[in-house]
Design an enzyme around this catalytic site. Sequence first.
Site, PDB file in Angstrom:
ATOM      1  CB  SER A 101      -0.861  -0.009   1.276  1.00 43.25           C
ATOM      2  OG  SER A 101      -1.477   1.241   1.472  1.00 43.25           O
ATOM      3  CE1 TYR A 107      -3.153  -2.328   5.305  1.00 48.69           C
ATOM      4  CE2 TYR A 107      -2.939  -0.013   4.692  1.00 48.69           C
ATOM      5  CZ  TYR A 107      -3.214  -1.316   4.349  1.00 48.69           C
ATOM      6  OH  TYR A 107      -3.567  -1.630   3.054  1.00 48.69           O
ATOM      7  CE  LYS A 110      -0.999  -3.903   3.083  1.00 53.87           C
ATOM      8  NZ  LYS A 110      -1.228  -5.274   2.547  1.00 53.87           N
TER       9      LYS A 110
HETATM   10  N1  NAD Z   1      -9.062  -1.463  -0.331  1.00 56.13           N
HETATM   11  C1  NAD Z   1      -8.134  -0.487  -0.389  1.00 56.13           C
HETATM   12  O1  NAD Z   1      -8.445   0.718  -0.496  1.00 56.13           O
HETATM   13  C2  NAD Z   1      -6.671  -0.865  -0.350  1.00 56.13           C
HETATM   14  C3  NAD Z   1      -5.717   0.140  -0.483  1.00 56.13           C
HETATM   15  C4  NAD Z   1      -4.376  -0.190  -0.445  1.00 56.13           C
HETATM   16  C5  NAD Z   1      -3.999  -1.521  -0.287  1.00 56.13           C
HETATM   17  N2  NAD Z   1      -4.939  -2.499  -0.144  1.00 56.13           N
HETATM   18  C6  NAD Z   1      -4.474  -3.868   0.044  1.00 56.13           C
HETATM   19  O2  NAD Z   1      -5.101  -4.721  -0.897  1.00 56.13           O
HETATM   20  C7  NAD Z   1      -5.238  -6.031  -0.350  1.00 56.13           C
HETATM   21  C8  NAD Z   1      -6.666  -6.513  -0.498  1.00 56.13           C
HETATM   22  O3  NAD Z   1      -7.523  -5.588   0.117  1.00 56.13           O
HETATM   23  P1  NAD Z   1      -9.114  -5.622  -0.114  1.00 56.13           P
HETATM   24  O4  NAD Z   1      -9.581  -4.211   0.036  1.00 56.13           O
HETATM   25  O5  NAD Z   1      -9.459  -6.378  -1.345  1.00 56.13           O
HETATM   26  O6  NAD Z   1      -9.569  -6.454   1.185  1.00 56.13           O
HETATM   27  P2  NAD Z   1     -10.990  -7.147   1.528  1.00 56.13           P
HETATM   28  O7  NAD Z   1     -11.159  -7.013   3.001  1.00 56.13           O
HETATM   29  O8  NAD Z   1     -12.065  -6.623   0.620  1.00 56.13           O
HETATM   30  O9  NAD Z   1     -10.762  -8.691   1.152  1.00 56.13           O
HETATM   31  C9  NAD Z   1      -9.715  -9.403   1.714  1.00 56.13           C
HETATM   32  C10 NAD Z   1     -10.052 -10.865   1.850  1.00 56.13           C
HETATM   33  O10 NAD Z   1      -8.983 -11.403   2.640  1.00 56.13           O
HETATM   34  C11 NAD Z   1      -9.521 -12.377   3.514  1.00 56.13           C
HETATM   35  N3  NAD Z   1      -8.644 -12.525   4.673  1.00 56.13           N
HETATM   36  C12 NAD Z   1      -8.511 -11.657   5.713  1.00 56.13           C
HETATM   37  N4  NAD Z   1      -7.658 -12.163   6.615  1.00 56.13           N
HETATM   38  C13 NAD Z   1      -7.211 -13.352   6.128  1.00 56.13           C
HETATM   39  C14 NAD Z   1      -6.329 -14.332   6.613  1.00 56.13           C
HETATM   40  N5  NAD Z   1      -5.733 -14.191   7.814  1.00 56.13           N
HETATM   41  N6  NAD Z   1      -6.093 -15.438   5.850  1.00 56.13           N
HETATM   42  C15 NAD Z   1      -6.714 -15.590   4.663  1.00 56.13           C
HETATM   43  N7  NAD Z   1      -7.594 -14.690   4.150  1.00 56.13           N
HETATM   44  C16 NAD Z   1      -7.835 -13.577   4.882  1.00 56.13           C
HETATM   45  C17 NAD Z   1     -10.884 -11.843   3.899  1.00 56.13           C
HETATM   46  O11 NAD Z   1     -11.734 -12.882   4.341  1.00 56.13           O
HETATM   47  C18 NAD Z   1     -11.350 -11.172   2.594  1.00 56.13           C
HETATM   48  O12 NAD Z   1     -12.171 -12.050   1.833  1.00 56.13           O
HETATM   49  C19 NAD Z   1      -4.770  -5.930   1.101  1.00 56.13           C
HETATM   50  O13 NAD Z   1      -3.430  -6.381   1.205  1.00 56.13           O
HETATM   51  C20 NAD Z   1      -4.851  -4.448   1.388  1.00 56.13           C
HETATM   52  O14 NAD Z   1      -3.968  -4.085   2.419  1.00 56.13           O
HETATM   53  C21 NAD Z   1      -6.262  -2.208  -0.183  1.00 56.13           C
END
Ligand code: NAD
Length: 233
Positions: free
Chosen positions: A137, A151, A155
């Site tokens: 991120s 976080y 990260k």
């Molecule tokens: N959404 C944003 O704005 C954003 C921004 C920057 C980075 N990210 C990064 O993108 C990635 C995905 O984010 P997202 O928004 O799609 O998340 P999300 O919460 O929509 O989906 C993540 C999935 O991961 C699963 N999960 C959580 N903990 C777990 C574990 N311990 N083992 C296995 N599965 C697990 C959850 O059940 C969920 O289905 C993450 O690494 C997040 O840090 C997201």
Amino acid sequence: MFDLTGRVALVTGAGQGVGAGVAAVLAEQGATVWVNDLFEDRAEAVAGQVGGKAVVFDVTDLDAVRAGVAGVGRVDVLVNNAGIPVEGFPQVDFKDSTPELWRRFVDLDLYGVMNCTHATVSGMCERGWGRVITVSSDAGRVGLPIRVSLYGAAKAGAISLMKHLAYEVGAFGVTCNALSLGGMEGIPMDASQNPIPRWGRPRDIGAMTAFLASDEADWVTGQVIPVNGGVVT
Ligand SMILES: NC(=O)c1ccc[n+]([C@@H]2O[C@H](COP(=O)([O-])OP(=O)(O)OC[C@H]3O[C@@H](n4cnc5c(N)ncnc54)[C@H](O)[C@@H]3O)[C@@H](O)[C@H]2O)c1
């Protein structure tokens, strides 16, 4: 270009959101895709949509990760995507935070990446080809005024792991990179002043992941690549 036929990819936390988009794009490029999630129903649903297979384990539990990876068999492409805690994502000043909260993020965003990478990278080296792609991120690359230091710290740790591991495994044909994501669609913020005036979509991340997973990205390693619509430069 970017043909992944014959490659086996494992995408963690792919039962929804970014990971589901990554799984879809990798499958479209020809990879056999294993969809991991904590929740079986989510993993099964996405696996069904993308023509992949589901594998349920908690990335923070090394024994569970090892067992899950053993069930998958060969992993050529690991996408460390799980990173938003299911317990919640509190935005809090560091001075008001607790060690319990520190652990929530370090366990998932650093240990989760270490567990999955450790369980798969030796096999990649033995076979002479592999890709480790970690979804990080902008919060792990730069400071931001949004109270996400815990976080961001976790990260950043995962980014550093990719940079150092790249040196250790490059000679074996294995590359390690991190993606620095910006805000994704769904966040309650206005995007109209962004260079590209929208937030990110899962397939934006899928496209960069497919490139990094391909043979054509053979000479790209140890990098942290912003995929953020140009918001944080
Ligand atoms: N959404 C944003 O704005 C954003 C921004 C920057 C980075 N990210 C990064 O993108 C990635 C995905 O984010 P997202 O928004 O799609 O998340 P999300 O919460 O929509 O989906 C993540 C999935 O991961 C699963 N999960 C959580 N903990 C777990 C574990 N311990 N083992 C296995 N599965 C697990 C959850 O059940 C969920 O289905 C993450 O690494 C997040 O840090 C997201």
